[in-house]
Design a protein around this motif. Structure first.
Motif, PDB file in Angstrom:
ATOM      1  N   ALA A 191       0.821  -1.113   0.023  1.00 42.07           N
ATOM      2  CA  ALA A 191      -0.047   0.108   0.118  1.00 42.07           C
ATOM      3  C   ALA A 191       0.965   1.331  -0.108  1.00 42.07           C
ATOM      4  CB  ALA A 191      -0.874   0.075   1.229  1.00 42.07           C
ATOM      5  N   ASN A 192       0.852   2.028  -0.981  1.00 40.66           N
ATOM      6  CA  ASN A 192       1.470   3.279  -0.828  1.00 40.66           C
ATOM      7  C   ASN A 192       3.064   3.131  -0.835  1.00 40.66           C
ATOM      8  OD1 ASN A 192      -0.979   4.422  -1.689  1.00 40.66           O
ATOM      9  ND2 ASN A 192      -1.250   4.986   0.264  1.00 40.66           N
ATOM     10  N   PRO A 193       3.573   2.388  -1.475  1.00 38.23           N
ATOM     11  CA  PRO A 193       5.261   1.942  -1.369  1.00 38.23           C
ATOM     12  C   PRO A 193       6.021   3.300  -0.989  1.00 38.23           C
ATOM     13  CG  PRO A 193       4.456   0.321  -2.853  1.00 38.23           C
ATOM     14  CD  PRO A 193       3.394   1.602  -2.905  1.00 38.23           C
ATOM     15  N   TRP A 194       7.020   3.343  -0.536  1.00 38.36           N
ATOM     16  CA  TRP A 194       7.893   4.541  -0.232  1.00 38.36           C
ATOM     17  C   TRP A 194       9.122   4.537  -1.103  1.00 38.36           C
ATOM     18  CZ3 TRP A 194       7.913   8.913   2.786  1.00 38.36           C
ATOM     19  CH2 TRP A 194       9.021   9.774   2.970  1.00 38.36           C
ATOM     20  N   VAL A 195       9.262   5.605  -2.184  1.00 39.62           N
ATOM     21  CA  VAL A 195      10.528   5.355  -2.867  1.00 39.62           C
ATOM     22  C   VAL A 195      11.206   6.928  -2.681  1.00 39.62           C
ATOM     23  CG1 VAL A 195       9.649   3.495  -4.453  1.00 39.62           C
ATOM     24  CG2 VAL A 195       9.052   5.876  -4.839  1.00 39.62           C
TER      25      VAL A 195
END
Length: 309
Positions: free
Chosen positions: A147-151
């Protein structure tokens, strides 16, 4: 007097040990184990992103775990080292591989019928899940819910702000009226130019790791964490559920990285086995009851349909 309504789940503590430190695991299980759940031997390990602990903002992880258990899917939430009630020093999301492995080990010891685990993570916990499957290649991990991966990097945030905020402002007649009337100062223009300059920074490079790899010696993957994430998503053999919020810069950055992140990210959104679900109005943490319930249903259906017994 009416009898109390029986809950469809039960919660209990699961002791977990990692590198000499005690972690806290909260296991939500179906109140009455169904034949389907017992045969499947599948559970969801909910990885908590920082800075959070196993309950989550607005109790989202507690409610998600109990909803899954009520739908017949056991769910384990944990505080990894340095977070919540766990011992040890706090560590960043890209250094929790041992904690995730320890949680799966402890769960299997307590429930030998558990054969497959789905990793579920929001924000940098989704990133941690991809880093784990990239580095560990753990055959017990059968699916991923991201869910809404952080990059995020400074450049990626600047690109997202320029694309989704500043350009929108430049299209608004009200902005130009304020600029010409002096109500928008030069500082705002300078801020925009600074963001544009940041957004043009080169993407993280894999050259350092490639140079070491040429020696043939086994070395740790020293590439930027986003490149390792991309490799984890590309090489993972199981199904993936990708949930993206429409009102969230983190989700927008992830989509921008998939489009513009270079060869490592090219085509990942169309990889076989990836199911993408967009919640157009949702914020980063799915903070309303309706958004939360939608995520709960998506996760339960994913485990049931993508990972049949």
């Amino acid at each position: 007097m009416n009898a109390p309504h029986a809950l469809p789940y039960r919660d209990r503590l699961l002791p977990i040990e990692c590198a000499g430190e005690a972690l806290v695991g909260l296991l939500s299980e179906p109140a009455a184990e169904t034949p389907t759940e017992a045969a499947a031997g599948t559970g969801v390990l909910l990885i908590v992103g920082g800075p959070q602990y196993r309950v989550g903002s607005h109790r989202q992880f507690t409610l998600l775990g109990r909803a899954l258990a009520g739908a017949g899917v056991p769910c384990l939430r944990l505080d990894y080292r340095g977070m919540g009630d766990a011992g040890g020093e706090q560590r960043p999301f890209d250094q929790v591989d041992a904690d995730i492995a320890a949680a799966i080990d402890a769960w299997q010891r307590a429930h030998p019928s558990l054969r497959r685990v789905v990793l579920w993570g929001l924000c940098d916990a989704a990133s941690a899940a991809l880093l784990y499957v990239h580095r560990r290649r753990d055959a017990r991990v059968a699916g991923l819910c991201l869910a809404n991966p952080w990059v995020r990097t400074e450049a990626s945030l600047a690109r997202t702000q320029v694309k989704h905020y500043y350009l929108d402002r430049l299209r608004q007649p009200a902005f130009w009226r304020k600029l010409l009337s002096g109500r928008v100062g030069l500082s705002a223009v300078k801020e925009l130019l600074a963001k544009v300059a940041q957004s043009r920074a080169a993407p993280p490079s894999a050259a350092k790791n490639a140079k070491h790899a040429q020696t043939g010696a086994p070395v740790a993957d020293t590439r930027h964490y986003t490149e390792q994430m991309a490799d984890g998503l590309r090489a993972f053999g199981g199904p993936v559920l990708l949930i993206l919020s429409g009102d969230d810069y983190v989700a927008k950055e992830f989509l921008d990285r998939c489009r513009d992140g270079g060869p490592a990210w090219r085509g990942l959104l169309s990889r076989p086995g990836l199911r993408r679900e967009d919640l157009p109005d949702a914020d980063h943490t799915f903070s309303t009851a309706a958004w939360r319930a939608h995520v709960e249903r998506l996760t339960a259906a994913f485990v049931r349909d993508a990972l049949p017994a």
